[in-house]
Design a protein around this motif. Structure first.
Motif, PDB file in Angstrom:
ATOM      1  N   ILE A  98      -0.631   7.742   2.734  1.00  0.00           N
ATOM      2  CA  ILE A  98       0.035   7.444   4.003  1.00  0.00           C
ATOM      3  C   ILE A  98       1.401   6.823   3.744  1.00  0.00           C
ATOM      4  O   ILE A  98       2.390   7.189   4.368  1.00  0.00           O
ATOM      5  CB  ILE A  98      -0.851   6.526   4.872  1.00  0.00           C
ATOM      6  CG1 ILE A  98      -2.067   7.313   5.370  1.00  0.00           C
ATOM      7  CG2 ILE A  98      -0.072   5.943   6.042  1.00  0.00           C
ATOM      8  CD1 ILE A  98      -3.142   6.476   6.003  1.00  0.00           C
ATOM      9  N   THR A  99       1.475   5.887   2.794  1.00  0.00           N
ATOM     10  CA  THR A  99       2.751   5.257   2.469  1.00  0.00           C
ATOM     11  C   THR A  99       3.751   6.283   1.955  1.00  0.00           C
ATOM     12  O   THR A  99       4.894   6.316   2.390  1.00  0.00           O
ATOM     13  CB  THR A  99       2.547   4.150   1.415  1.00  0.00           C
ATOM     14  OG1 THR A  99       1.610   3.211   1.932  1.00  0.00           O
ATOM     15  CG2 THR A  99       3.852   3.453   1.086  1.00  0.00           C
ATOM     16  N   LEU A 100       3.323   7.140   1.029  1.00  0.00           N
ATOM     17  CA  LEU A 100       4.210   8.163   0.498  1.00  0.00           C
ATOM     18  C   LEU A 100       4.614   9.143   1.595  1.00  0.00           C
ATOM     19  O   LEU A 100       5.773   9.515   1.705  1.00  0.00           O
ATOM     20  CB  LEU A 100       3.561   8.918  -0.663  1.00  0.00           C
ATOM     21  CG  LEU A 100       4.435   9.975  -1.331  1.00  0.00           C
ATOM     22  CD1 LEU A 100       5.693   9.345  -1.926  1.00  0.00           C
ATOM     23  CD2 LEU A 100       3.667  10.699  -2.407  1.00  0.00           C
ATOM     24  N   ALA A 101       3.673   9.525   2.439  1.00  0.00           N
ATOM     25  CA  ALA A 101       3.982  10.463   3.521  1.00  0.00           C
ATOM     26  C   ALA A 101       5.016   9.874   4.469  1.00  0.00           C
ATOM     27  O   ALA A 101       5.918  10.584   4.927  1.00  0.00           O
ATOM     28  CB  ALA A 101       2.710  10.833   4.282  1.00  0.00           C
ATOM     29  N   GLY A 128      15.161  -0.663   2.177  1.00  0.00           N
ATOM     30  CA  GLY A 128      14.596   0.619   1.756  1.00  0.00           C
ATOM     31  C   GLY A 128      13.441   0.420   0.794  1.00  0.00           C
ATOM     32  O   GLY A 128      12.791  -0.612   0.790  1.00  0.00           O
ATOM     33  N   GLY A 129      13.216   1.407  -0.023  1.00  0.00           N
ATOM     34  CA  GLY A 129      12.137   1.325  -0.989  1.00  0.00           C
ATOM     35  C   GLY A 129      11.952   2.637  -1.709  1.00  0.00           C
ATOM     36  O   GLY A 129      12.612   3.632  -1.408  1.00  0.00           O
ATOM     37  N   GLU A 130      11.073   2.612  -2.686  1.00  0.00           N
ATOM     38  CA  GLU A 130      10.790   3.806  -3.480  1.00  0.00           C
ATOM     39  C   GLU A 130       9.290   3.911  -3.692  1.00  0.00           C
ATOM     40  O   GLU A 130       8.629   2.926  -4.002  1.00  0.00           O
ATOM     41  CB  GLU A 130      11.521   3.709  -4.819  1.00  0.00           C
ATOM     42  CG  GLU A 130      11.432   4.955  -5.650  1.00  0.00           C
ATOM     43  CD  GLU A 130      12.396   4.947  -6.825  1.00  0.00           C
ATOM     44  OE1 GLU A 130      12.235   5.825  -7.699  1.00  0.00           O
ATOM     45  OE2 GLU A 130      13.302   4.096  -6.883  1.00  0.00           O
ATOM     46  N   ALA A 131       8.749   5.105  -3.480  1.00  0.00           N
ATOM     47  CA  ALA A 131       7.326   5.378  -3.705  1.00  0.00           C
ATOM     48  C   ALA A 131       7.197   6.380  -4.843  1.00  0.00           C
ATOM     49  O   ALA A 131       8.039   7.270  -4.991  1.00  0.00           O
ATOM     50  CB  ALA A 131       6.680   5.925  -2.437  1.00  0.00           C
ATOM     51  N   HIS A 132       6.135   6.221  -5.645  1.00  0.00           N
ATOM     52  CA  HIS A 132       5.903   7.102  -6.793  1.00  0.00           C
ATOM     53  C   HIS A 132       4.444   7.538  -6.828  1.00  0.00           C
ATOM     54  O   HIS A 132       3.556   6.752  -6.548  1.00  0.00           O
ATOM     55  CB  HIS A 132       6.147   6.377  -8.122  1.00  0.00           C
ATOM     56  CG  HIS A 132       7.350   5.505  -8.145  1.00  0.00           C
ATOM     57  ND1 HIS A 132       7.295   4.151  -7.881  1.00  0.00           N
ATOM     58  CD2 HIS A 132       8.639   5.786  -8.397  1.00  0.00           C
ATOM     59  CE1 HIS A 132       8.503   3.643  -7.977  1.00  0.00           C
ATOM     60  NE2 HIS A 132       9.346   4.603  -8.280  1.00  0.00           N
ATOM     61  N   ILE A 133       4.226   8.768  -7.206  1.00  0.00           N
ATOM     62  CA  ILE A 133       2.896   9.249  -7.570  1.00  0.00           C
ATOM     63  C   ILE A 133       3.027   9.724  -9.015  1.00  0.00           C
ATOM     64  O   ILE A 133       3.915  10.519  -9.338  1.00  0.00           O
ATOM     65  CB  ILE A 133       2.427  10.422  -6.684  1.00  0.00           C
ATOM     66  CG1 ILE A 133       2.270   9.978  -5.231  1.00  0.00           C
ATOM     67  CG2 ILE A 133       1.145  11.031  -7.237  1.00  0.00           C
ATOM     68  CD1 ILE A 133       1.025   9.187  -4.918  1.00  0.00           C
ATOM     69  N   TYR A 151      -1.868   8.331  -9.588  1.00  0.00           N
ATOM     70  CA  TYR A 151      -1.664   6.895  -9.457  1.00  0.00           C
ATOM     71  C   TYR A 151      -0.455   6.647  -8.568  1.00  0.00           C
ATOM     72  O   TYR A 151       0.594   7.265  -8.767  1.00  0.00           O
ATOM     73  CB  TYR A 151      -1.436   6.255 -10.828  1.00  0.00           C
ATOM     74  CG  TYR A 151      -2.629   6.410 -11.734  1.00  0.00           C
ATOM     75  CD1 TYR A 151      -3.617   5.445 -11.783  1.00  0.00           C
ATOM     76  CD2 TYR A 151      -2.769   7.545 -12.529  1.00  0.00           C
ATOM     77  CE1 TYR A 151      -4.725   5.595 -12.606  1.00  0.00           C
ATOM     78  CE2 TYR A 151      -3.879   7.706 -13.347  1.00  0.00           C
ATOM     79  CZ  TYR A 151      -4.839   6.729 -13.380  1.00  0.00           C
ATOM     80  OH  TYR A 151      -5.932   6.884 -14.183  1.00  0.00           O
ATOM     81  N   PHE A 152      -0.593   5.724  -7.612  1.00  0.00           N
ATOM     82  CA  PHE A 152       0.473   5.398  -6.685  1.00  0.00           C
ATOM     83  C   PHE A 152       1.103   4.064  -7.063  1.00  0.00           C
ATOM     84  O   PHE A 152       0.408   3.132  -7.461  1.00  0.00           O
ATOM     85  CB  PHE A 152      -0.076   5.294  -5.257  1.00  0.00           C
ATOM     86  CG  PHE A 152       0.940   4.814  -4.266  1.00  0.00           C
ATOM     87  CD1 PHE A 152       1.901   5.675  -3.779  1.00  0.00           C
ATOM     88  CD2 PHE A 152       0.941   3.498  -3.838  1.00  0.00           C
ATOM     89  CE1 PHE A 152       2.852   5.234  -2.875  1.00  0.00           C
ATOM     90  CE2 PHE A 152       1.889   3.047  -2.936  1.00  0.00           C
ATOM     91  CZ  PHE A 152       2.844   3.918  -2.454  1.00  0.00           C
ATOM     92  N   SER A 153       2.435   3.976  -6.928  1.00  0.00           N
ATOM     93  CA  SER A 153       3.132   2.709  -7.072  1.00  0.00           C
ATOM     94  C   SER A 153       4.329   2.732  -6.129  1.00  0.00           C
ATOM     95  O   SER A 153       4.741   3.791  -5.661  1.00  0.00           O
ATOM     96  CB  SER A 153       3.593   2.477  -8.519  1.00  0.00           C
ATOM     97  OG  SER A 153       4.521   3.460  -8.914  1.00  0.00           O
ATOM     98  N   SER A 154       4.871   1.555  -5.860  1.00  0.00           N
ATOM     99  CA  SER A 154       6.045   1.487  -5.002  1.00  0.00           C
ATOM    100  C   SER A 154       6.918   0.317  -5.421  1.00  0.00           C
ATOM    101  O   SER A 154       6.452  -0.639  -6.051  1.00  0.00           O
ATOM    102  CB  SER A 154       5.647   1.346  -3.527  1.00  0.00           C
ATOM    103  OG  SER A 154       4.950   0.136  -3.326  1.00  0.00           O
ATOM    104  N   THR A 155       8.197   0.410  -5.076  1.00  0.00           N
ATOM    105  CA  THR A 155       9.165  -0.634  -5.345  1.00  0.00           C
ATOM    106  C   THR A 155       9.935  -0.886  -4.057  1.00  0.00           C
ATOM    107  O   THR A 155      10.587   0.036  -3.554  1.00  0.00           O
ATOM    108  CB  THR A 155      10.153  -0.203  -6.455  1.00  0.00           C
ATOM    109  OG1 THR A 155       9.411   0.150  -7.623  1.00  0.00           O
ATOM    110  CG2 THR A 155      11.135  -1.302  -6.776  1.00  0.00           C
ATOM    111  N   PRO A 156       9.861  -2.111  -3.512  1.00  0.00           N
ATOM    112  CA  PRO A 156      10.629  -2.388  -2.294  1.00  0.00           C
ATOM    113  C   PRO A 156      12.087  -2.691  -2.635  1.00  0.00           C
ATOM    114  O   PRO A 156      12.388  -3.291  -3.672  1.00  0.00           O
ATOM    115  CB  PRO A 156       9.930  -3.625  -1.723  1.00  0.00           C
ATOM    116  CG  PRO A 156       9.316  -4.299  -2.900  1.00  0.00           C
ATOM    117  CD  PRO A 156       8.991  -3.220  -3.893  1.00  0.00           C
TER     118      PRO A 156
END
Length: 147
Positions: free
Chosen positions: A9-12, A89-94, A80-85
């Motif tokens: 959901i976060t990545l979407a 803004g921010g960045e999401a990774h799979i 694996y999911f990770s994110s950087t705020p």
């Protein structure tokens, strides 16, 4: 499984914000989570609507040349999911790995003086060496006349 759904959901949401979209590789029983259109190929991360498993497919000329999936037969976690705020803004990774390669799907939004900038792409490592960094083409679905 609940962590997968939250990550998806976060990545979407980030993908929707950046308008990164192409005609993807998801099947009828799957929801598109991430699609990256590049110069000669495209890749999609898809979630099964019934059981929530993820699959990633890549294609050249509409022919699948790479696929990795979570499945009951596979032991352990695949994606694996990770994110950087960021401020504004921010960045999401799979991340996932296969045959000595590690793949990162990313989507980011960065605040600038001119307004927010968006980018998405796929980075590939072989061991500790970055061998590819492909930026997705951006196509906004809700904007008339977008490419």
């Amino acid at each position: 499984m609940k962590k997968n759904i939250t990550a998806i959901i976060t990545l979407a949401n980030l993908v929707a914000m950046s308008c990164a979209h192409a005609e993807g590789m998801c099947k009828a029983h799957e929801a598109e989570t991430f699609t990256c259109e590049m110069q000669k190929s495209f890749s999609s991360l898809c979630e099964s609507k019934d059981v929530g498993t993820l699959s990633c497919r890549s294609a050249v000329a509409n022919k699948v040349n790479f696929e990795i999936s979570e499945s009951r037969a596979r032991k352990g976690k695949v994606f694996y999911f990770s994110s950087t705020p960021y401020s504004g803004g921010g960045e999401a990774h799979i991340r996932f790995s296969r045959a000595g390669y590690t793949y990162y799907l990313y989507d980011k939004s960065v605040k600038t003086d001119e307004g927010p900038t968006f980018s998405a792409g796929i980075v590939v490592y072989m061991g500790a060496t970055k061998i590819s960094d492909q930026v997705c083409g951006i196509r906004c679905l809700d904007t008339p006349g977008s490419v």
